[in-house]
Design a protein around this motif. Structure first.
Motif, PDB file in Angstrom:
ATOM      1  N   UNK A  52       0.849  -1.187   0.000  1.00 21.70           N
ATOM      2  CA  UNK A  52       0.000   0.000   0.000  1.00 21.70           C
ATOM      3  C   UNK A  52       0.886   1.239   0.000  1.00 21.70           C
ATOM      4  N   UNK A  53       0.308   2.377  -0.349  1.00 21.76           N
ATOM      5  CA  UNK A  53       1.044   3.635  -0.297  1.00 21.76           C
ATOM      6  C   UNK A  53       0.162   4.774   0.145  1.00 21.76           C
ATOM      7  N   UNK A  54       0.703   5.612   1.034  1.00 18.98           N
ATOM      8  CA  UNK A  54      -0.060   6.787   1.466  1.00 18.98           C
ATOM      9  C   UNK A  54       0.787   8.037   1.326  1.00 18.98           C
ATOM     10  N   UNK A  55       0.105   9.145   1.113  1.00 18.90           N
ATOM     11  CA  UNK A  55       0.745  10.447   0.941  1.00 18.90           C
ATOM     12  C   UNK A  55       1.099  10.998   2.317  1.00 18.90           C
ATOM     13  N   UNK A  56       2.402  11.075   2.618  1.00 19.38           N
ATOM     14  CA  UNK A  56       2.793  11.509   3.966  1.00 19.38           C
ATOM     15  C   UNK A  56       3.382  12.916   3.998  1.00 19.38           C
ATOM     16  N   UNK A  57       3.672  13.488   2.838  1.00 20.67           N
ATOM     17  CA  UNK A  57       4.214  14.843   2.782  1.00 20.67           C
ATOM     18  C   UNK A  57       3.759  15.492   1.490  1.00 20.67           C
ATOM     19  N   UNK A  58       3.374  16.776   1.582  1.00 18.67           N
ATOM     20  CA  UNK A  58       2.966  17.554   0.413  1.00 18.67           C
ATOM     21  C   UNK A  58       3.770  18.846   0.441  1.00 18.67           C
ATOM     22  N   UNK A  85      -5.744  15.655   2.218  1.00 19.56           N
ATOM     23  CA  UNK A  85      -4.819  14.919   1.363  1.00 19.56           C
ATOM     24  C   UNK A  85      -3.689  14.292   2.175  1.00 19.56           C
ATOM     25  N   UNK A  86      -3.257  14.989   3.216  1.00 19.71           N
ATOM     26  CA  UNK A  86      -2.188  14.469   4.064  1.00 19.71           C
ATOM     27  C   UNK A  86      -2.610  13.123   4.659  1.00 19.71           C
ATOM     28  N   UNK A  87      -1.771  12.109   4.521  1.00 16.53           N
ATOM     29  CA  UNK A  87      -1.993  10.733   4.993  1.00 16.53           C
ATOM     30  C   UNK A  87      -3.100   9.993   4.231  1.00 16.53           C
ATOM     31  N   UNK A  88      -3.444  10.467   3.067  1.00 23.33           N
ATOM     32  CA  UNK A  88      -4.451   9.811   2.239  1.00 23.33           C
ATOM     33  C   UNK A  88      -3.857   8.566   1.585  1.00 23.33           C
ATOM     34  N   UNK A  89      -4.601   7.464   1.639  1.00 19.51           N
ATOM     35  CA  UNK A  89      -4.201   6.220   0.969  1.00 19.51           C
ATOM     36  C   UNK A  89      -4.334   6.446  -0.534  1.00 19.51           C
ATOM     37  N   UNK A  90      -3.212   6.376  -1.254  1.00 16.46           N
ATOM     38  CA  UNK A  90      -3.215   6.587  -2.699  1.00 16.46           C
ATOM     39  C   UNK A  90      -3.050   5.291  -3.487  1.00 16.46           C
ATOM     40  N   UNK A  91      -2.435   4.284  -2.852  1.00 14.07           N
ATOM     41  CA  UNK A  91      -2.115   3.043  -3.555  1.00 14.07           C
ATOM     42  C   UNK A  91      -2.538   1.861  -2.696  1.00 14.07           C
TER      43      UNK A  91
END
Length: 149
Positions: A52-58, A85-91
């Motif tokens: 899985x992948x999550x967005x941890x920094x923008x 968006x921060x910590x959003x599951x993207x993958x």
């Protein structure tokens, strides 16, 4: 004697070439990656046998107009548009397919609010090609991600 002179250099060549081949490691993709747009860090992790992948920094976490955290306002599902968006599951749901390739996953693109089929290919320990596509892999786009840590 002549055959030994031929075999020894051949064995040395074979050994040196195979020693540089990347190891077949299903967890080699785990870590933090700078995405292709250079505006986000995605943390890829393993849960069970799936990746899985999550967005941890923008790069710009807050909306300049409101000063509040950016949200998933382009999502097709209205109920999800207010989530940050921060910590959003993207993958999600990637499976290791061998030869440094992870397949059968999905990737969400918050820039267009759409989800795509996805395949990841580890080119070397610090370079990951992420290909999002619709239907078949030929109909898609590849981003090259760089390992952060």
């Amino acid at each position: 004697m002549k055959s030994i002179r031929f075999i020894v250099p051949l064995l040395l060549l074979f050994t040196s070439l195979t020693s540089f081949a990347p190891a077949d490691n299903p967890d080699a993709v785990v870590g933090t990656w700078l995405n292709g747009t250079k505006r986000g860090h995605i943390q890829i992790y393993k849960q069970g046998g799936t990746y899985f992948g999550k967005l941890i920094w923008i790069s710009e976490p807050n909306d300049p107009k409101t000063g509040k955290p950016k949200t998933d306002f382009r999502n097709a599902d209205e109920s999800k548009r207010s989530r940050p968006l921060q910590n959003l599951m993207l993958m999600y749901n990637f499976k290791y397919d061998g030869d440094n390739v992870w397949t059968d996953g999905k990737i969400y693109n918050p820039e267009d609010g759409k989800e795509y089929n996805c395949k990841m290919t580890l080119k070397d320990p610090n370079t990951l090609d992420v290909r999002g596509y619709v239907g078949i892999s030929l109909l898609g786009k590849t981003q090259t991600w760089t390992r952060v840590k």
